[in-house]
Design a protein around this motif. Structure first.
Motif, PDB file in Angstrom:
ATOM      1  N   UNK A 272       1.788   6.531 -10.573  1.00  0.00           N
ATOM      2  CA  UNK A 272       1.592   5.727  -9.365  1.00  0.00           C
ATOM      3  C   UNK A 272       0.157   5.240  -9.347  1.00  0.00           C
ATOM      4  N   UNK A 273      -0.026   3.917  -9.245  1.00  0.00           N
ATOM      5  CA  UNK A 273      -1.354   3.317  -9.117  1.00  0.00           C
ATOM      6  C   UNK A 273      -1.412   2.692  -7.729  1.00  0.00           C
ATOM      7  N   UNK A 274      -2.398   3.080  -6.950  1.00  0.00           N
ATOM      8  CA  UNK A 274      -2.386   2.702  -5.546  1.00  0.00           C
ATOM      9  C   UNK A 274      -3.791   2.523  -4.996  1.00  0.00           C
ATOM     10  N   UNK A 275      -3.873   1.857  -3.856  1.00  0.00           N
ATOM     11  CA  UNK A 275      -5.152   1.731  -3.168  1.00  0.00           C
ATOM     12  C   UNK A 275      -5.326   2.903  -2.203  1.00  0.00           C
ATOM     13  N   UNK A 276      -6.392   2.879  -1.446  1.00  0.00           N
ATOM     14  CA  UNK A 276      -6.697   3.994  -0.549  1.00  0.00           C
ATOM     15  C   UNK A 276      -5.659   4.183   0.548  1.00  0.00           C
ATOM     16  N   UNK A 277      -4.845   3.170   0.799  1.00  0.00           N
ATOM     17  CA  UNK A 277      -3.832   3.308   1.835  1.00  0.00           C
ATOM     18  C   UNK A 277      -2.741   4.303   1.503  1.00  0.00           C
ATOM     19  N   UNK A 278      -2.712   4.793   0.284  1.00  0.00           N
ATOM     20  CA  UNK A 278      -1.676   5.744  -0.157  1.00  0.00           C
ATOM     21  C   UNK A 278      -1.688   7.004   0.697  1.00  0.00           C
ATOM     22  N   UNK A 279      -2.858   7.615   0.870  1.00  0.00           N
ATOM     23  CA  UNK A 279      -2.934   8.842   1.667  1.00  0.00           C
ATOM     24  C   UNK A 279      -4.132   8.846   2.615  1.00  0.00           C
ATOM     25  N   UNK A 280      -4.883   7.755   2.726  1.00  0.00           N
ATOM     26  CA  UNK A 280      -6.064   7.741   3.581  1.00  0.00           C
ATOM     27  C   UNK A 280      -6.105   6.447   4.381  1.00  0.00           C
ATOM     28  N   UNK A 281      -7.125   6.364   5.226  1.00  0.00           N
ATOM     29  CA  UNK A 281      -7.386   5.163   6.007  1.00  0.00           C
ATOM     30  C   UNK A 281      -8.385   4.304   5.237  1.00  0.00           C
ATOM     31  N   UNK A 282      -7.950   3.120   4.818  1.00  0.00           N
ATOM     32  CA  UNK A 282      -8.808   2.260   4.007  1.00  0.00           C
ATOM     33  C   UNK A 282     -10.115   1.943   4.722  1.00  0.00           C
ATOM     34  N   UNK A 283     -10.075   1.796   6.048  1.00  0.00           N
ATOM     35  CA  UNK A 283     -11.271   1.413   6.800  1.00  0.00           C
ATOM     36  C   UNK A 283     -12.200   2.579   7.087  1.00  0.00           C
ATOM     37  N   UNK A 284     -11.850   3.790   6.633  1.00  0.00           N
ATOM     38  CA  UNK A 284     -12.639   4.960   7.013  1.00  0.00           C
ATOM     39  C   UNK A 284     -14.020   4.982   6.377  1.00  0.00           C
ATOM     40  N   UNK A 285     -14.212   4.264   5.271  1.00  0.00           N
ATOM     41  CA  UNK A 285     -15.514   4.233   4.609  1.00  0.00           C
ATOM     42  C   UNK A 285     -15.673   2.883   3.928  1.00  0.00           C
ATOM     43  N   UNK A 286     -16.349   1.922   4.594  1.00  0.00           N
ATOM     44  CA  UNK A 286     -16.494   0.573   4.024  1.00  0.00           C
ATOM     45  C   UNK A 286     -17.193   0.558   2.667  1.00  0.00           C
ATOM     46  N   UNK A 287     -17.957   1.606   2.334  1.00  0.00           N
ATOM     47  CA  UNK A 287     -18.666   1.651   1.062  1.00  0.00           C
ATOM     48  C   UNK A 287     -17.772   2.068  -0.096  1.00  0.00           C
ATOM     49  N   UNK A 288     -16.571   2.540   0.186  1.00  0.00           N
ATOM     50  CA  UNK A 288     -15.627   2.907  -0.872  1.00  0.00           C
ATOM     51  C   UNK A 288     -14.665   1.747  -1.098  1.00  0.00           C
ATOM     52  N   UNK A 289     -14.805   1.053  -2.217  1.00  0.00           N
ATOM     53  CA  UNK A 289     -13.939  -0.081  -2.526  1.00  0.00           C
ATOM     54  C   UNK A 289     -12.511   0.429  -2.718  1.00  0.00           C
ATOM     55  N   UNK A 290     -11.521  -0.127  -2.004  1.00  0.00           N
ATOM     56  CA  UNK A 290     -10.218   0.538  -1.897  1.00  0.00           C
ATOM     57  C   UNK A 290      -9.256   0.342  -3.044  1.00  0.00           C
ATOM     58  N   UNK A 291      -9.485  -0.660  -3.915  1.00  0.00           N
ATOM     59  CA  UNK A 291      -8.480  -0.986  -4.925  1.00  0.00           C
ATOM     60  C   UNK A 291      -8.844  -0.431  -6.303  1.00  0.00           C
ATOM     61  N   UNK A 292      -7.844  -0.034  -7.079  1.00  0.00           N
ATOM     62  CA  UNK A 292      -8.107   0.397  -8.451  1.00  0.00           C
ATOM     63  C   UNK A 292      -8.270  -0.816  -9.362  1.00  0.00           C
ATOM     64  N   UNK A 293      -9.371  -0.892 -10.048  1.00  0.00           N
ATOM     65  CA  UNK A 293      -9.680  -2.033 -10.908  1.00  0.00           C
ATOM     66  C   UNK A 293      -9.743  -1.606 -12.372  1.00  0.00           C
ATOM     67  N   UNK A 294      -9.320  -2.522 -13.237  1.00  0.00           N
ATOM     68  CA  UNK A 294      -9.408  -2.331 -14.688  1.00  0.00           C
ATOM     69  C   UNK A 294      -8.696  -1.055 -15.147  1.00  0.00           C
TER      70      UNK A 294
END
Length: 465
Positions: A272-294
């Motif tokens: 499973x490849x997912x963004x932070x919305x999988x088990x967390x709140x994406x907006x909880x830390x704006x400094x953590x880029x939410x998407x998996x890249x490369x």
């Protein structure tokens, strides 16, 4: 005959006066204390722990110390927490090695590193040690190999906020998470056997931590099989939200390569490849880029996955009119990233990979290790402020993210509870006791001096993100 003797005496004198030291071996027998041996040890010493049962917690705040179990005719030294002690071994020194020990029935961790560099943890058997089994945090240049871990309610091997780590030849089973690489850079996870966990291998970014990134991680040549155990993680924790039946989870991490693994029998999905919305709140830390890249999925042997997916995956299956779940599933932001790639997509049953390209790289044969040839320099403490920051990052931040729940309550909640009362925090961490039923008990930090506990408490109350 006198000249050679005189030269030898002169050589010995120069050796001694130059500061060179000889390592000693300190034996600990059944009925004796490992901690007393640590207290007596000098850098370079090896503590030999003979077969027996040792009911204690051990703190290592010195550099270059080895704890080595002595196994005699199948009899191991055993550290037994009796379900009442929090931690078996805590180390904050550099160049610490822990090997050949059986550790069982602790409530917090079997082996926890607190900002020590150049650690080696190998040939240990860890059973039912509460939240984590092996947990190096905020350390650089670490090797974790040939350990067997089971019965852990979070991650059996949890590498948090580290750099240059190799995790290899371990067996992890009957845990919630088998091996988790979190907010860590330059890591290789290879030749491990992860089976019968809720999820086998995980590469995460957790928001709210001092280190905001996870990248340059290789998962290769692992056996990731039948990870279908019902999730028994602490309610409300991040890992408690991971669905059962997943071989590999990549959440928001970047530059992850998955190669040469056998991934089979995982009933929700192989990968499973997912963004932070999988088990967390994406907006909880704006400094953590939410998407998996490369992300690069190279050649892997995958079969018999997705036979009984959780409802979220079943909903995706309906859109493709199929009754068979995926080998590989990408959702939300991860499905839209054009720089993610897969080598031979036709080999697998996939969902959400329509925009993925074909990988140009075919293998990682050019990468042997991420361990540093000359080791990492010891963490140097320049002043009290730097020491306090290191203590917070190496001890507190691993369980207390700034604004979201991990194993412990968020730092924001602690700030509200102990507003202008650092003494209250300092006293609690010296002698913690379970207060809230929805959190596990906190390990004591009584090995820190009263002054350091107070300074860390003040830092925790002042930190803003």
């Amino acid at each position: 005959m006198k000249k050679p003797v005189a030269k030898l005496a002169l050589w010995l004198c120069l050796l001694i006066t130059s500061g060179a030291a000889f390592a000693a071996e300190l034996a600990v027998k059944d009925g004796q204390s490992i901690q007393e041996a640590v207290n007596a040890a000098a850098p370079g010493d090896v503590i030999l722990i003979h077969p027996g049962t040792y009911k204690e917690s051990v703190y290592i705040d010195k550099d270059n110390i080895t704890l080595r179990g002595v196994v005699v005719e199948g009899e191991w030294p055993v550290l037994d927490g009796e379900h009442k002690r929090n931690d078996a071994i805590l180390y904050s020194g550099n160049d610490v090695t822990v090997e050949w020990l059986t550790i069982k029935h602790y409530k917090g961790n079997a082996i926890m590193g607190q900002a020590g560099n150049n650690y080696v943890i190998r040939y240990n058997r860890v059973i039912d040690t509460g939240v984590y089994g092996i947990f190096p945090q905020f350390g650089k240049n670490g090797l974790i190999e040939y350990n067997v871990l089971s019965g852990i309610e979070d991650a059996a091997i949890y590498v948090g906020m580290c750099d240059n780590v190799v995790v290899r030849h371990n067996e992890v089973f009957d845990n919630v998470a088998g091996i988790e690489i979190e907010n860590t850079r330059h890591a290789i996870v290879e030749n491990n056997y992860a089976h019968n966990n809720t999820a086998g291998l995980l590469v995460f970014i957790t928001p709210g931590l001092p280190i905001k990134t996870a990248y340059d991680v290789i998962l290769r040549d692992n056996f990731v099989v039948n990870n279908n155990t019902e999730n028994f993680g602490a309610p409300g924790s991040i890992v408690a939200k991971v669905p059962r039946g997943i071989g590999v989870v990549i959440m928001a991490a970047d530059d992850v390569i998955v190669e040469g693994n056998i991934i089979s029998g995982n009933t929700t999905a192989g990968i499973v490849i997912t963004d932070l919305g999988f088990v967390t709140d994406i907006a909880s830390d704006p400094e953590s880029e939410p998407n998996p890249d490369r992300i690069a999925i190279l050649d892997n042997l995958m079969y018999d996955n997705g036979t009984d997916p959780v409802p979220e995956i079943k909903a995706a299956m309906l859109t493709q009119f199929t009754r068979r779940g995926p080998d590989i599933f990408a959702n939300n932001g991860s499905a839209q990233e054009p720089d993610n790639c897969i080598l031979q997509k036709e080999q697998y049953i996939t969902f959400g990979l329509k925009k993925w390209s074909k990988c140009e790289r075919t293998n990682t044969h050019d990468i042997d290790t991420y361990l540093l040839a000359d080791g990492a320099p010891p963490r140097e403490i320049e002043n009290d402020e730097d020491r306090t920051k290191r203590l917070y990052q190496g001890i507190c931040a691993g369980c207390h993210a700034y604004n979201m729940r991990m194993i412990g309550p968020p730092t924001l909640a602690i700030q509200a509870l102990y507003h202008k009362n650092p003494e209250g925090i300092a006293n609690y961490i010296a002698d913690p006791h379970k207060i809230r039923p929805d959190y596990p008990p906190m390990p004591t930090q009584s090995h820190l001096s009263e002054d350091l506990r107070r300074k860390v408490a003040e830092y925790m109350l002042e930190i803003e993100k």
